[in-house]
Motif scaffolding. Structure first.
Motif, PDB file in Angstrom:
ATOM      1  N   ALA A 212      20.970  64.793  67.996  1.00 56.76           N
ATOM      2  CA  ALA A 212      22.101  65.614  68.492  1.00 56.76           C
ATOM      3  C   ALA A 212      21.718  66.247  69.556  1.00 56.76           C
ATOM      4  CB  ALA A 212      22.316  66.732  67.364  1.00 56.76           C
ATOM      5  N   LEU A 213      20.198  66.785  69.715  1.00 52.91           N
ATOM      6  CA  LEU A 213      19.774  67.600  70.972  1.00 52.91           C
ATOM      7  C   LEU A 213      18.927  66.937  71.832  1.00 52.91           C
ATOM      8  CD1 LEU A 213      19.018  70.712  68.910  1.00 52.91           C
ATOM      9  CD2 LEU A 213      21.046  70.294  69.977  1.00 52.91           C
ATOM     10  N   GLY A 214      18.439  65.789  71.505  1.00 56.78           N
ATOM     11  CA  GLY A 214      17.436  65.298  72.578  1.00 56.78           C
ATOM     12  C   GLY A 214      16.601  65.957  73.299  1.00 56.78           C
ATOM     13  N   GLU A 215      16.441  65.939  74.583  1.00 55.96           N
ATOM     14  CA  GLU A 215      15.500  66.795  75.092  1.00 55.96           C
ATOM     15  C   GLU A 215      15.534  68.368  74.933  1.00 55.96           C
ATOM     16  OE1 GLU A 215      15.256  65.191  79.199  1.00 55.96           O
ATOM     17  OE2 GLU A 215      14.645  63.566  78.654  1.00 55.96           O
ATOM     18  N   LEU A 220       9.712  70.896  66.663  1.00 56.97           N
ATOM     19  CA  LEU A 220      10.547  70.898  65.376  1.00 56.97           C
ATOM     20  C   LEU A 220       9.602  70.802  64.374  1.00 56.97           C
ATOM     21  CD1 LEU A 220      13.684  70.807  64.612  1.00 56.97           C
ATOM     22  CD2 LEU A 220      13.540  68.339  64.452  1.00 56.97           C
ATOM     23  N   GLU A 221       9.615  71.623  63.345  1.00 64.10           N
ATOM     24  CA  GLU A 221       8.593  71.641  62.289  1.00 64.10           C
ATOM     25  C   GLU A 221       9.193  72.034  60.907  1.00 64.10           C
ATOM     26  OE1 GLU A 221       5.408  71.364  62.501  1.00 64.10           O
ATOM     27  OE2 GLU A 221       5.059  71.572  64.693  1.00 64.10           O
ATOM     28  N   HIS A 222       8.742  71.386  59.960  1.00 64.23           N
ATOM     29  CA  HIS A 222       8.866  71.493  58.414  1.00 64.23           C
ATOM     30  C   HIS A 222       8.201  72.745  58.071  1.00 64.23           C
ATOM     31  CE1 HIS A 222       9.297  69.711  54.219  1.00 64.23           C
ATOM     32  NE2 HIS A 222       9.878  70.913  54.237  1.00 64.23           N
ATOM     33  N   VAL A 223       8.891  74.036  57.857  1.00 61.76           N
ATOM     34  CA  VAL A 223       8.074  75.221  57.286  1.00 61.76           C
ATOM     35  C   VAL A 223       8.518  75.589  55.668  1.00 61.76           C
ATOM     36  CG1 VAL A 223       7.668  75.728  59.549  1.00 61.76           C
ATOM     37  CG2 VAL A 223       9.589  76.576  58.470  1.00 61.76           C
ATOM     38  N   GLY A 224       8.451  76.535  55.493  1.00 58.54           N
ATOM     39  CA  GLY A 224       8.533  76.915  54.281  1.00 58.54           C
ATOM     40  C   GLY A 224       7.745  76.444  53.068  1.00 58.54           C
ATOM     41  N   ASP A 238      13.427  74.304  54.732  1.00 62.24           N
ATOM     42  CA  ASP A 238      13.402  75.245  55.910  1.00 62.24           C
ATOM     43  C   ASP A 238      12.726  74.523  57.265  1.00 62.24           C
ATOM     44  OD1 ASP A 238      14.039  78.078  55.344  1.00 62.24           O
ATOM     45  OD2 ASP A 238      12.830  77.584  53.666  1.00 62.24           O
ATOM     46  N   ILE A 239      13.511  74.526  58.308  1.00 60.48           N
ATOM     47  CA  ILE A 239      13.423  73.860  59.403  1.00 60.48           C
ATOM     48  C   ILE A 239      13.175  74.849  60.613  1.00 60.48           C
ATOM     49  CG2 ILE A 239      14.086  72.128  61.124  1.00 60.48           C
ATOM     50  CD1 ILE A 239      15.262  70.731  58.969  1.00 60.48           C
ATOM     51  N   LEU A 240      12.125  74.595  61.425  1.00 66.85           N
ATOM     52  CA  LEU A 240      11.802  75.590  62.731  1.00 66.85           C
ATOM     53  C   LEU A 240      11.985  74.631  63.962  1.00 66.85           C
ATOM     54  CD1 LEU A 240      10.667  78.137  63.919  1.00 66.85           C
ATOM     55  CD2 LEU A 240       8.347  77.217  63.832  1.00 66.85           C
ATOM     56  N   LEU A 241      13.045  75.238  64.542  1.00 64.71           N
ATOM     57  CA  LEU A 241      13.584  74.503  65.651  1.00 64.71           C
ATOM     58  C   LEU A 241      13.103  75.486  66.853  1.00 64.71           C
ATOM     59  CD1 LEU A 241      15.010  72.271  67.448  1.00 64.71           C
ATOM     60  CD2 LEU A 241      17.206  73.485  66.695  1.00 64.71           C
ATOM     61  N   ILE A 242      12.435  74.798  67.746  1.00 62.06           N
ATOM     62  CA  ILE A 242      12.378  75.712  69.153  1.00 62.06           C
ATOM     63  C   ILE A 242      13.286  75.048  70.210  1.00 62.06           C
ATOM     64  CG2 ILE A 242      10.674  76.571  70.708  1.00 62.06           C
ATOM     65  CD1 ILE A 242      10.320  77.737  67.839  1.00 62.06           C
ATOM     66  N   VAL A 243      14.015  75.905  70.941  1.00 61.67           N
ATOM     67  CA  VAL A 243      14.897  75.316  72.137  1.00 61.67           C
ATOM     68  C   VAL A 243      14.460  76.185  73.230  1.00 61.67           C
ATOM     69  CG1 VAL A 243      16.799  74.675  70.394  1.00 61.67           C
ATOM     70  CG2 VAL A 243      16.827  76.879  71.210  1.00 61.67           C
ATOM     71  N   PRO A 244      14.962  75.799  74.334  1.00 61.41           N
ATOM     72  CA  PRO A 244      14.310  76.595  75.594  1.00 61.41           C
ATOM     73  C   PRO A 244      14.937  77.939  75.679  1.00 61.41           C
ATOM     74  CG  PRO A 244      15.165  74.474  76.204  1.00 61.41           C
ATOM     75  CD  PRO A 244      15.277  74.670  74.755  1.00 61.41           C
ATOM     76  N   ASP A 245      16.163  78.404  74.997  1.00 65.11           N
ATOM     77  CA  ASP A 245      16.634  79.818  75.007  1.00 65.11           C
ATOM     78  C   ASP A 245      17.667  79.551  73.733  1.00 65.11           C
ATOM     79  OD1 ASP A 245      17.782  82.196  75.111  1.00 65.11           O
ATOM     80  OD2 ASP A 245      18.549  81.833  77.146  1.00 65.11           O
ATOM     81  N   ASP A 250      25.567  78.058  73.562  1.00 62.16           N
ATOM     82  CA  ASP A 250      26.378  76.727  74.127  1.00 62.16           C
ATOM     83  C   ASP A 250      25.748  75.451  74.297  1.00 62.16           C
ATOM     84  OD1 ASP A 250      28.667  78.356  73.997  1.00 62.16           O
ATOM     85  OD2 ASP A 250      28.653  78.853  75.995  1.00 62.16           O
ATOM     86  N   ALA A 251      24.289  75.852  74.531  1.00 55.71           N
ATOM     87  CA  ALA A 251      23.276  74.663  75.132  1.00 55.71           C
ATOM     88  C   ALA A 251      22.983  73.820  73.810  1.00 55.71           C
ATOM     89  CB  ALA A 251      21.986  75.302  75.674  1.00 55.71           C
ATOM     90  N   TYR A 252      23.202  74.322  72.289  1.00 55.68           N
ATOM     91  CA  TYR A 252      22.854  73.548  71.227  1.00 55.68           C
ATOM     92  C   TYR A 252      23.597  73.643  69.966  1.00 55.68           C
ATOM     93  CZ  TYR A 252      20.682  78.240  69.510  1.00 55.68           C
ATOM     94  OH  TYR A 252      20.587  79.449  68.964  1.00 55.68           O
ATOM     95  N   VAL A 253      24.312  74.591  69.688  1.00 54.99           N
ATOM     96  CA  VAL A 253      25.041  75.008  68.598  1.00 54.99           C
ATOM     97  C   VAL A 253      26.251  73.929  68.486  1.00 54.99           C
ATOM     98  CG1 VAL A 253      26.860  76.677  67.335  1.00 54.99           C
ATOM     99  CG2 VAL A 253      24.456  77.472  68.474  1.00 54.99           C
ATOM    100  N   PRO A 254      26.924  73.667  69.497  1.00 51.94           N
ATOM    101  CA  PRO A 254      28.199  72.778  69.471  1.00 51.94           C
ATOM    102  C   PRO A 254      27.650  71.366  68.914  1.00 51.94           C
ATOM    103  CG  PRO A 254      28.438  73.964  71.329  1.00 51.94           C
ATOM    104  CD  PRO A 254      27.126  74.358  70.909  1.00 51.94           C
ATOM    105  N   ALA A 255      26.436  70.827  69.320  1.00 51.64           N
ATOM    106  CA  ALA A 255      25.991  69.566  69.010  1.00 51.64           C
ATOM    107  C   ALA A 255      25.230  69.630  67.509  1.00 51.64           C
ATOM    108  CB  ALA A 255      24.712  69.032  69.799  1.00 51.64           C
ATOM    109  N   LEU A 256      24.902  70.928  67.224  1.00 53.63           N
ATOM    110  CA  LEU A 256      24.448  70.886  65.736  1.00 53.63           C
ATOM    111  C   LEU A 256      25.650  70.881  64.756  1.00 53.63           C
ATOM    112  CD1 LEU A 256      21.242  73.199  66.244  1.00 53.63           C
ATOM    113  CD2 LEU A 256      21.426  71.118  65.637  1.00 53.63           C
TER     114      LEU A 256
END
Length: 350
Positions: A212-215, A220-224, A238-245, A250-256
């Protein structure tokens, strides 16, 4: 083979120490005008006995990028003496005077808050300050092969003090904005023995998120608890996702959303945290920006539980005792685990 004895020299607090820090701070700011610097260690705590060494902490974007700060510091008389690429990318530089240590950590590293919290707690709490001083004096009276062994011997009392400091720290102000409401839980929390399928569930979610998010996926890590083999858990990935901001939804929520997740909540004040939910399987997708302290803490907690059975067993005992109670919200159950979680994170951070 001959061993070497090290005597630890402790002296009473010297009112000249803050001035020495200010001298070094000015020296560093002369070559790094935007440097973020703090006086840490025992010489930063009025009334506390200490080795006569001024410890400074410098926070940079990336300690591994030595070209961005080391040449300037060398021009000011500093030199790199320690590199710890496997421990927060920590660097130590010695100052022009032998009694100056400059510790370099990355922005967002949990060690930064750890040092500041310990310093500020000792400044404000005379009882713990005296406890720490008494421990230091007792240990300094012994003969050590290495200074590091003396430091390690203080660890138990340091962790004890830090636990009190973490639990007493005020909660950062700010509201949670619930985008999607959920009904009250009003029940015990269901725990299951570790299921090897949880790792496969994460792998499937990881593939979906990356597709969904590509670059835009920085990390992205499995946590918890489901990420720790042998640990009982709620069947929740529980998943930890790091995005640029993370604030730039708008940069990632619509795709998710298109991928089947929904936005549960926003915490604008608390690290711009966003939580998205998945339902098949049950997923908490935590979104943060790079250089966020929570990344450091969550991974340290996970890795400590994976590597240390005693900590894993301590955590599971607490979980099982609490899970049997009736909770209005599952978050209340999570909050009740704070003491044991903080204790284990402190051990992990070292």
């Amino acid at each position: 083979m001959w061993g070497f004895a090290v005597n630890i020299e402790l002296v009473e607090y010297d009112s000249a120490w803050p001035g020495l820090f200010e001298r070094e701070r000015a020296r560093i700011l002369g070559v790094l005008p935007d440097a973020v610097l703090e006086h840490v260690g025992s010489t930063s705590v009025p009334g506390l006995c200490a080795k006569p060494v001024i410890d400074l902490m410098l926070v940079v974007d990336d300690p591994l990028d030595e070209a961005s700060y080391v040449p300037a510091l060398e021009a000011a008389g500093y030199r790199v003496t320690v590199r710890e690429d496997d421990w927060h990318d920590h660097r130590i530089l010695k100052g022009p005077d032998t009694n100056i240590n400059l510790h370099v950590f990355p922005r967002g590293c949990a060690q930064v808050r750890r040092h500041l919290l310990f310093r500020d707690w000792l400044r404000d709490n005379a009882e713990d300050r005296e406890l720490y001083a008494s421990t230091k004096r007792t240990l300094a009276a012994r003969v050590w092969e290495r200074v590091q062994d003396y430091a390690a011997a203080k660890n138990a009392v340091v962790l004890d003090i830090l636990e009190r400091a973490y639990l007493a720290r005020p909660v950062e102000p700010g509201e949670v904005e619930f985008v999607t409401e959920t009904p009250p839980h009003n029940a015990p929390v269901l725990l299951e023995d570790h299921n090897p399928a949880w790792a496969r569930w994460f792998a499937a979610e990881e593939a979906k998120i990356r597709a969904a998010l590509g670059e835009k996926v920085v990390r992205l890590e499995h946590v918890g608890s489901t990420s720790v083999p042998g640990l009982a858990a709620k069947p929740l990935i529980d998943i930890l996702l790091i995005v640029p901001d993370s604030a730039d939804e708008d940069a990632y929520v619509p795709a998710l959303l298109e991928a089947g997740y929904y936005l549960r909540l926003r915490e604008r004040v608390w690290h711009e945290h966003r939580l998205l939910k998945g339902t098949e399987p049950n997923v908490n997708l935590h979104v943060y920006s790079p250089r966020c302290e929570e990344l450091d803490r969550m991974l340290a907690f996970r890795d400590r539980l994976r590597a240390f059975p005693a900590d894993r067993e301590e955590y599971e005992r607490t979980k099982r005792e609490l899970a049997g109670r009736t909770w209005k919200r599952v978050q209340d159950y999570a909050d009740a685990k704070t003491r044991v979680v903080e204790r284990i994170i402190l051990r992990a951070l070292g």
